[in-house]
Design an enzyme around this catalytic site. Structure first.
Site, PDB file in Angstrom:
ATOM      1  N   SER A   1     -11.881   3.852  -1.409  1.00  0.00           N
ATOM      2  CA  SER A   1     -11.584   4.774  -2.111  1.00  0.00           C
ATOM      3  C   SER A   1     -11.140   4.861  -3.478  1.00  0.00           C
ATOM      4  CB  SER A   1     -10.389   5.876  -1.391  1.00  0.00           C
ATOM      5  OG  SER A   1      -9.594   5.271  -1.665  1.00  0.00           O
TER       6      SER A   1
ATOM      7  N   HIS B   1      -9.829  -4.613  -3.370  1.00  0.00           N
ATOM      8  CA  HIS B   1      -8.907  -4.734  -2.690  1.00  0.00           C
ATOM      9  C   HIS B   1      -8.976  -5.214  -1.887  1.00  0.00           C
ATOM     10  CE1 HIS B   1      -9.788  -0.702  -2.959  1.00  0.00           C
ATOM     11  NE2 HIS B   1      -9.397  -0.552  -1.673  1.00  0.00           N
TER      12      HIS B   1
ATOM     13  N   HIS C   1      -6.907  -5.165   2.255  1.00  0.00           N
ATOM     14  CA  HIS C   1      -5.818  -4.914   2.615  1.00  0.00           C
ATOM     15  C   HIS C   1      -5.404  -6.127   3.690  1.00  0.00           C
ATOM     16  CE1 HIS C   1      -7.032  -0.677   2.120  1.00  0.00           C
ATOM     17  NE2 HIS C   1      -7.857  -1.208   1.649  1.00  0.00           N
TER      18      HIS C   1
ATOM     19  N   ASP D   1       0.739  -0.670   0.395  1.00  0.00           N
ATOM     20  CA  ASP D   1      -0.377  -0.144   0.274  1.00  0.00           C
ATOM     21  C   ASP D   1       0.964   1.484   0.467  1.00  0.00           C
ATOM     22  OD1 ASP D   1      -3.335   0.983   0.945  1.00  0.00           O
ATOM     23  OD2 ASP D   1      -1.604   2.071   1.355  1.00  0.00           O
TER      24      ASP D   1
END
Ligand code: 5GP
Ligand code: ZN
Length: 114
Positions: free
Chosen positions: A95, A100, A102, A29
């Site tokens: 966002s 995705h 995390h 990230d």
């Protein structure tokens, strides 16, 4: 999707991958929230978690969980504990409109999340 940043990362047009197979990629990230903060994504563009359909997509997401576990083991966070989390829609903090997951670890993670 030509204008999707995560499609560009998956296509290796930008960024640096830490994992790749036929259907999934992973990368660190940009704004890490923990010592280990990796994003695991399908190569296929799916905009949000609620767009995941049974069948092929469901298999893909199951595979993503396996990949996340492998990366957690490689990064040495598997035994202490890690979290895999996906935000769906603005109210949950999404966002980027390409799903995705995390993978977070390397510190104590509070619960419930904010
Ligand atoms: P969300 O807020 O949608 O759950 O998570 C999006 C994540 O993508 C954020 O943690 C953000 O730091 C990360 N991110 C956004 N743009 C980029 C990028 O271009 N490269 C990387 N590596 N991460 C990004
Ligand atoms: Zn995309």
């Amino acid at each position: 999707m030509t204008d999707c940043i995560f499609c560009k990362i998956a296509n290796k047009e930008i960024g640096k991958l830490v994992y790749e197979d036929d259907t999934v990629v992973a990368f660190d990230d940009l704004n890490p929230q923990a010592p280990v903060h990796v994003l695991v994504i399908p190569k296929k563009h799916i905009a949000r978690i609620s767009d995941i359909r049974d069948g092929e997509d469901a298999n893909l997401v199951g595979h993503i969980m396996v990949v996340a576990g492998k990366i957690a083991a490689e990064r040495g966070i598997a035994d202490d504990g890690y979290r895999v989390v996906a935000n769906c829609n603005e109210g949950a903090g999404q966002s980027v409109w390409h799903i995705h997951f995390h993978l977070l670890g390397g510190r104590n993670l509070g619960w419930p999340p904010g």
